[in-house]
Scaffold this active site. Structure first.
Site, PDB file in Angstrom:
ATOM      1  N   ARG A 201      13.350   6.105 -78.467  1.00 32.04           N
ATOM      2  CA  ARG A 201      14.882   6.072 -77.710  1.00 32.04           C
ATOM      3  C   ARG A 201      15.571   7.209 -78.422  1.00 32.04           C
ATOM      4  O   ARG A 201      16.651   7.586 -77.741  1.00 32.04           O
ATOM      5  CB  ARG A 201      15.097   4.766 -78.464  1.00 32.04           C
ATOM      6  CG  ARG A 201      14.425   3.584 -78.092  1.00 32.04           C
ATOM      7  CD  ARG A 201      15.171   2.335 -78.094  1.00 32.04           C
ATOM      8  NE  ARG A 201      14.223   1.134 -77.406  1.00 32.04           N
ATOM      9  CZ  ARG A 201      14.528  -0.046 -77.640  1.00 32.04           C
ATOM     10  NH1 ARG A 201      15.484  -0.683 -78.370  1.00 32.04           N
ATOM     11  NH2 ARG A 201      13.654  -1.122 -77.109  1.00 32.04           N
TER      12      ARG A 201
ATOM     13  N   ASP B 187      29.176  -7.903 -80.142  1.00 29.46           N
ATOM     14  CA  ASP B 187      28.070  -7.194 -80.379  1.00 29.46           C
ATOM     15  C   ASP B 187      28.200  -5.804 -81.001  1.00 29.46           C
ATOM     16  O   ASP B 187      29.042  -5.138 -80.613  1.00 29.46           O
ATOM     17  CB  ASP B 187      27.198  -7.069 -79.095  1.00 29.46           C
ATOM     18  CG  ASP B 187      25.514  -6.736 -79.246  1.00 29.46           C
ATOM     19  OD1 ASP B 187      24.988  -7.834 -79.090  1.00 29.46           O
ATOM     20  OD2 ASP B 187      25.142  -5.609 -79.492  1.00 29.46           O
TER      21      ASP B 187
END
Length: 280
Positions: free
Chosen positions: A48, A154
């Protein structure tokens, strides 16, 4: 793409992730998000963050760490956390939680102030808070007479933006019961958009659970599912204490299917199936 083309461009070639670089990344992630990355996550981190190196046209993780730790690294640290965060969610996931909300929590709310607050802590791309909103709309015919709000937060700012937009691929919306899908969503090309009556209930906000919380509460219910599994036990204890402080007396906490408060917090009563009620 040929092997020669790959080797000709250093940005497309393999970039080693040294033990030292990985340790520095783990420390940065932990200090800025509370997420504890084990050695088993090394491949995930590599895959990632390699994309971030390409985006910034950097040829080493050491150079990337210089950006992260530099005076202007705050924005890239947010992107790093966004990149490594796993966002597994879906509409009506762990459906028994929403059944309990509809059948045991909502009918027993104090009728005096007609105030309702629910927090989706770790809302990912928004399916959870929209599911809560649909549950409220279907279980409370008199909802218009209530001061009802859902807070959705979040750490991943990209996910917060996705949730606020309220548009999802049609196959993801297939998990919504047909009647609710007809009532509360509308087709938008190859996507499905959440209706305005759902969006009006929800406030989306980027939030790191380990930092200061701007809201005061109290909340009648908190959903924090599949989040604390990324934290160590001391961090979990602190977080559950903070949740208890934010809940109304007797308020409910919903956690993920692989999570437990056993030997972590004594402030909740276990009602079964990852559902807890505040004791103190």
């Amino acid at each position: 793409m040929t092997q020669a083309a790959t080797l000709a461009d250093p940005l497309l070639a393999e970039v080693p992730l040294t033990e030292q670089d990985f340790a520095r990344i783990v420390a940065l992630v932990r200090s800025h998000s509370g997420i504890a990355l084990s050695d088993s996550k090394r491949d995930l981190v590599y895959g990632r963050l390699r994309r971030r190196l390409r985006a910034l046209r950097l040829d080493s993780f050491a150079a990337y760490l210089e950006v992260l730790e530099g005076p202007e690294g705050a924005e890239e640290r947010v992107r790093m956390i966004n990149a490594i965060t796993t966002n597994l969610t879906g509409f009506f996931r762990e459906a028994h939680h929403f059944e309990h909300l509809a059948q045991a929590v909502l009918p027993n709310l104090p009728r005096g102030q007609r105030r309702l607050r629910i927090w989706s802590a770790g809302c990912s791309s928004g399916e959870e808070p929209y599911t809560i909103a649909m549950t409220l709309r279907s279980a409370m015919p008199d909802l218009a007479g209530w001061d009802a709000r859902i807070l959705a937060t979040d750490i991943d700012t990209d996910m917060v933006a996705h949730g606020e937009a309220g548009r999802y691929a049609a196959d993801r919306a297939a998990a919504i019961p047909p009647q609710l899908r007809r009532t509360h969503t509308q087709a938008a090309g190859a996507e499905v958009e959440m209706g305005p009556e759902l969006k009006s209930l929800i406030s989306f906000l980027p939030l790191n659970l380990l930092e200061a919380w701007p809201m005061r509460g109290p909340f009648d219910a908190i959903f924090c599912r599949n989040v604390v599994i990324y934290f160590d036990k001391p961090t979990q204890r602190t977080l559950f204490d903070r949740f208890a402080d934010m809940l109304c007396p007797g308020g409910h906490l919903f956690v993920g299917h692989s999570e437990t408060l056993f030997r972590v917090s004594e402030r909740f009563q276990h009602l079964g199936r990852t559902i807890y009620r505040k004791l103190r």
